[in-house]
Design an enzyme around this catalytic site. Sequence first.
Site, PDB file in Angstrom:
ATOM      1  N   HIS A 224      45.992  63.110  -7.977  1.00 49.40           N
ATOM      2  CA  HIS A 224      45.719  61.978  -8.877  1.00 49.40           C
ATOM      3  C   HIS A 224      44.432  61.238  -8.563  1.00 49.40           C
ATOM      4  O   HIS A 224      44.180  60.180  -9.142  1.00 49.40           O
ATOM      5  CB  HIS A 224      46.861  60.953  -8.822  1.00 49.40           C
TER       6      HIS A 224
ATOM      7  N   LYS B 196      45.126  46.484 -15.847  1.00 53.02           N
ATOM      8  CA  LYS B 196      45.254  47.616 -14.919  1.00 53.02           C
ATOM      9  C   LYS B 196      45.096  47.058 -13.514  1.00 53.02           C
ATOM     10  O   LYS B 196      44.747  45.888 -13.353  1.00 53.02           O
ATOM     11  CB  LYS B 196      44.192  48.676 -15.206  1.00 53.02           C
ATOM     12  N   ARG B 197      45.352  47.895 -12.504  1.00 49.94           N
ATOM     13  CA  ARG B 197      45.117  47.417 -11.147  1.00 49.94           C
ATOM     14  C   ARG B 197      43.657  46.997 -10.961  1.00 49.94           C
ATOM     15  O   ARG B 197      42.769  47.486 -11.651  1.00 49.94           O
ATOM     16  CB  ARG B 197      45.479  48.513 -10.133  1.00 49.94           C
TER      17      ARG B 197
ATOM     18  N   LYS C  23      37.144  50.453 -11.321  1.00 47.56           N
ATOM     19  CA  LYS C  23      37.603  50.195 -12.701  1.00 47.56           C
ATOM     20  C   LYS C  23      36.695  49.180 -13.403  1.00 47.56           C
ATOM     21  O   LYS C  23      36.764  48.976 -14.595  1.00 47.56           O
ATOM     22  CB  LYS C  23      39.052  49.722 -12.705  1.00 47.56           C
TER      23      LYS C  23
ATOM     24  N   THR D 275      46.153  56.032 -18.072  1.00 46.88           N
ATOM     25  CA  THR D 275      47.236  56.232 -19.030  1.00 46.88           C
ATOM     26  C   THR D 275      47.346  55.005 -19.936  1.00 46.88           C
ATOM     27  O   THR D 275      47.849  55.095 -21.053  1.00 46.88           O
ATOM     28  CB  THR D 275      48.576  56.484 -18.308  1.00 46.88           C
TER      29      THR D 275
ATOM     30  N   LYS E  70      48.202  54.279 -24.129  1.00 46.77           N
ATOM     31  CA  LYS E  70      49.158  53.298 -24.679  1.00 46.77           C
ATOM     32  C   LYS E  70      48.480  52.421 -25.725  1.00 46.77           C
ATOM     33  O   LYS E  70      49.055  52.119 -26.780  1.00 46.77           O
ATOM     34  CB  LYS E  70      49.731  52.436 -23.546  1.00 46.77           C
TER      35      LYS E  70
END
Length: 799
Positions: free
Chosen positions: A346, A534-535, A540, A642, A646
């Site tokens: 991952h 998100k985290r 990110k 992911t 969504k």
Amino acid sequence: MFSSKEAFKQRFLEKFEKMYSKSFAESTLQEQYNTLGQLVREFVSHDWIETNEFYRSNQKKQAYYFSIEFLLGRLLGSNLLNLGVRDIIEVGLKELGVDLIELEEQEVDAGLGNGGLGRLAACFLDSLASLSLPGHGVGIRYKHGLFDQKIVDGYQVELPEQWLRNGNVWEIRKASHSIEVKFGGEVQVSHNGQLMFHHVNAETVTAVPYDMPVIGYQNKVVNTLRLWSAEPSQFRPDKGDVMKYKRETEAISEFLYPDDSHIDGKILRLKQQYFLVSAGLQSIIRSYLKNNYDLLQFHQRVAIHVNDTHPVLAIPELMRILMDEHGFGWEEAWEITTHTISYTNHTTLSEALEKWPTSIFKPLLPRIYMIIEEINERFCKQLWMKYTGNWKRIEEMAIIAHGMIKMAHLAIVGSHSVNGVAQIHTDILKSREMKMFYEFYPYKFNNKTNGITHRRWLMKANPELTSAIKDAIGDEWIVNPKKLALLMDYAKDASFQDKIFEVKQCKKRSLAKRIKSLTGIVVDEQSIFDVQVKRLHAYKRQLLNILHIMYLYNRLKEDANFSITPRTFIFGAKASPGYYYAKKIIKLINTLAVKVNNDPKTKEMLKVIFLENYRVSLAEEIIPAANVSEQISTASKEASGTGNMKFMMNGAITIGTLDGANVEILEEVGSDNIYTFGLTADQVLAYQRNGGYRAHEYYHHNKYLHQVIDQLVGGFFSVTSQEFETIYDSLLVQNDEYFVLKDFHSYVHTHEKLGAAYNDQNSWLEKSIINIAKSGRFSSDRTIKEYADEIWKIHSSKQ
Ligand code: 26Q
């Protein structure tokens, strides 16, 4: 029993009285929730037993998904949906004066995961059951899931999470199925015709399974999620200090590690991993043998999947059980093991690749260590045959080197399948991170692009959109999500566009209400809801989003001719407790929010909202309300993502880099229906290779960027100039590892295009509908079918 609302009401009231011995008039919401949950759990018992019996009598090959995390969220709503009894129950409860939604909100999220990897595991369970596939989850029953986040004065504060505080109606403790797991001690060797290994003086821990039903979508299938809890063993010889033993034992399943990127090599973490794997495997083998199957055929009847490297000790543990407990020779055991195990990677972030020092490993798991040494030696011999004399290559590929065990290497060598989670990620694994392994074992590598369950993320989270879709194209898509593509015929349909607009407004209104109640802030429901949830991670790039908001703020303040469509920027993110930089970013978002939201000149145009304690249940409220989905990681860093799927499924338009599954989203929707920007993965990798990136050049050449970066440390915010120094330094002193400055211009420009596009509502709604229509590919049903057919070789009971 739930065939009519009358029957339901009667059972519900009876159940309540049995459980609480008081009149229903005195019931609390919590008691009502418990009653309903218990009733539903009992209702599925029959199908649960039947499913197990069916698998057994038909000798179905079973898959077990081993994962250190299962981020389930709330279960009542999705269980009712999958059972197909939600409507009856809703009406029945209403007649008793009870609001089902209020009951659902009583449930505390099962937050046994950090983020993507754990949520993926939960989506996979839902898809396995819904596709009538014999596949089960194996995990740890943490007493405390991921910490609860509070924001105090703009800073993240962590509180212990307590998901079991009101009990857990979904689980069944199966004490009689307990397993003993051994740690420490020594290995004695005896020669009795053949070499025998005995693990002596070990400390024993009892693993007690708690089973949870995993209910398929209206197909009477109920699979199992088995979560293991660590308890003191009854069989432990008296070795003194019982309290210490009890504490240390219970610690194993006490906390979920809140880290999802940085590996800190704590021994307790290793204990958790072996505990999960040993309990899981022993129990699978116990029930396998009860069916009188031959262990030689184990891999034909059982598939074991390891979710990242965390459960990779399944490989040496299966070897141990086969050899030491069942007398197999190495070659036979190896053949069975490698054909049983498959592995998903991952991440390519080097700081997240698991390595364990042999000095920690060996004393804790002496027999497992010996087996890994043997695997390593045999593997290195094989390497030597192919790459004779190439010491460097062998050293780099070895499982044990320089006093460290490399878990990913063990996973690749000991499994028959290695997959990445999006095409670009798999390509990067094959061409870079795992290149040498790909050359050695090309047949093992494959891609399985992630997916999400449309049952939770569309049907449950967005019933309004679900009914709009059903009205247009019927309900075939529910069991065959690719059929969402039928919506393509409606993309330009004015009345369908109107409906989609109304649904979005309705979800925005509900979220606005929630925002008001959580933060006191009123947001404009007509504004663009632009969301990044998100985290929190440097890669990110929440920072890129923040710098853009600062830019917009400055422009609005300084240029009377500058105008934008009003925007509400919504953030949700937990930072790992030890991740200093990430916590500073949270403080920055909150500081910016205070400034922007209270400035009379901009507050009609810009709002910044940070929603604390982002988790599955909050995601279900936020995602359906989003107009814009921020997926802006540095290209090559986000394995898949992911959340992106969504949002798309709920009609949001993505602004994103060509990273992870964004690439496949682009492929599906076409470039008119997604806004991509920034460096490509190849460009990022090239910069990293040639060291040619100079962040300060972008700072000097873009006056707007210059301004916002200066503002980080220059008294723009009412905080000390040191507050955000780390962030400033990350950009200019440390040369901006994640290319925030490099991508800034492209991001701003792309946001301008996106803002203009929003103002053309018809074309925006068309894009939105196309996104929904094309989201079927990202249902985890598609992903799970691929795993089932190509890796696990398991078959639906409906075939
Ligand atoms: C491992 C050892 C010690 C401590 C912590 C960990 C640990 C725990 C969790 C390491 C990593 C994780 C989680 C990783 C994760 O969530 N990765 C995400 O997986 C998603 C599902 O495949 C992808 O969509 C995301 O891109 C990826 O970041």
